[in-house]
Design a protein around this motif. Structure first.
Motif, short mmCIF file in Angstrom:
data_model
loop_
_atom_site.label_atom_id
_atom_site.label_comp_id
_atom_site.label_asym_id
_atom_site.label_seq_id
_atom_site.Cartn_x
_atom_site.Cartn_y
_atom_site.Cartn_z
N UNK A 282 91.14 58.79 57.56
CA UNK A 282 91.71 57.23 56.39
C UNK A 282 91.68 56.51 56.83
N UNK A 283 92.05 56.60 58.58
CA UNK A 283 92.00 55.08 59.98
C UNK A 283 90.33 54.94 59.93
N UNK A 284 89.51 56.23 59.86
CA UNK A 284 88.18 55.88 60.26
C UNK A 284 87.67 55.06 58.89
N UNK A 285 88.02 55.27 57.47
CA UNK A 285 87.58 54.72 56.46
C UNK A 285 87.79 53.51 55.73
N UNK A 286 88.93 53.20 56.21
CA UNK A 286 89.74 51.82 56.41
C UNK A 286 89.04 51.32 57.73
N UNK A 287 89.01 51.31 58.61
CA UNK A 287 87.34 50.66 59.70
C UNK A 287 86.49 50.42 59.40
N UNK A 288 85.95 52.14 58.67
CA UNK A 288 84.54 51.27 57.82
C UNK A 288 84.29 50.05 56.58
N UNK A 289 85.29 50.05 55.79
CA UNK A 289 85.56 49.33 54.86
C UNK A 289 85.90 47.85 55.37
N UNK A 290 86.31 47.28 56.05
CA UNK A 290 87.00 46.54 56.75
C UNK A 290 85.73 46.15 58.29
N UNK A 291 85.12 46.27 58.80
CA UNK A 291 84.09 46.16 59.60
C UNK A 291 82.71 46.64 59.54
N UNK A 292 82.14 47.10 58.80
CA UNK A 292 80.84 47.27 59.00
C UNK A 292 80.22 47.09 57.25
N UNK A 293 78.93 47.17 57.67
CA UNK A 293 77.58 46.95 56.04
C UNK A 293 77.05 47.96 56.45
N UNK A 294 76.35 48.05 55.49
CA UNK A 294 75.36 49.45 55.58
C UNK A 294 74.17 49.37 55.10
N UNK A 295 72.68 50.04 55.28
CA UNK A 295 71.93 49.30 54.94
C UNK A 295 70.85 50.36 54.70
N UNK A 296 70.03 50.53 53.62
CA UNK A 296 69.75 51.69 53.28
C UNK A 296 68.06 50.99 52.51
N UNK A 297 67.38 52.21 53.40
CA UNK A 297 65.69 51.63 52.60
C UNK A 297 65.01 53.10 52.53
N UNK A 298 63.96 52.36 52.04
CA UNK A 298 63.56 54.21 51.85
C UNK A 298 61.35 54.13 52.18
N UNK A 299 61.52 55.06 52.71
CA UNK A 299 59.85 55.73 53.25
C UNK A 299 58.96 56.63 52.48
N UNK A 300 58.32 56.62 53.12
CA UNK A 300 57.14 57.73 52.80
C UNK A 300 57.61 59.01 52.16
#
Length: 69
Positions: free
Chosen positions: A15-33
């Motif tokens: 729960x603490x980890x998920x809260x930290x992720x929500x409040x402090x991090x952003x996600x970048x996704x991309x695709x490769x061949x």
């Protein structure tokens, strides 16, 4: 029957980890061949990095060298 591995990660820690992720991090996704992921993974391992760290290091180096910031 094999023994189940017990997680050392408690629900409270999760729960603490998920809260930290929500409040402090952003996600970048991309695709490769197809097939490229293995190439990048191998390069990251040779550099002693996770794939995420490998890409962040490469992006930061490009920003720095091209004076994009």
């Amino acid at each position: 029957m094999p023994e189940e591995k017990k997680s050392r990660y408690t629900p409270a820690q999760n729960k603490a980890t998920q809260k930290y992720i929500r409040e402090n991090l952003e996600e970048i996704k991309f695709r490769v061949k197809k097939g490229e992921k293995a190439r990048y993974k191998k390069a990251a391992e040779k550099a002693g990095m996770s794939m995420a760290k490998f890409f962040l290091t490469a992006a930061d180096a490009k920003i720095e060298s091209d004076k994009l910031e």
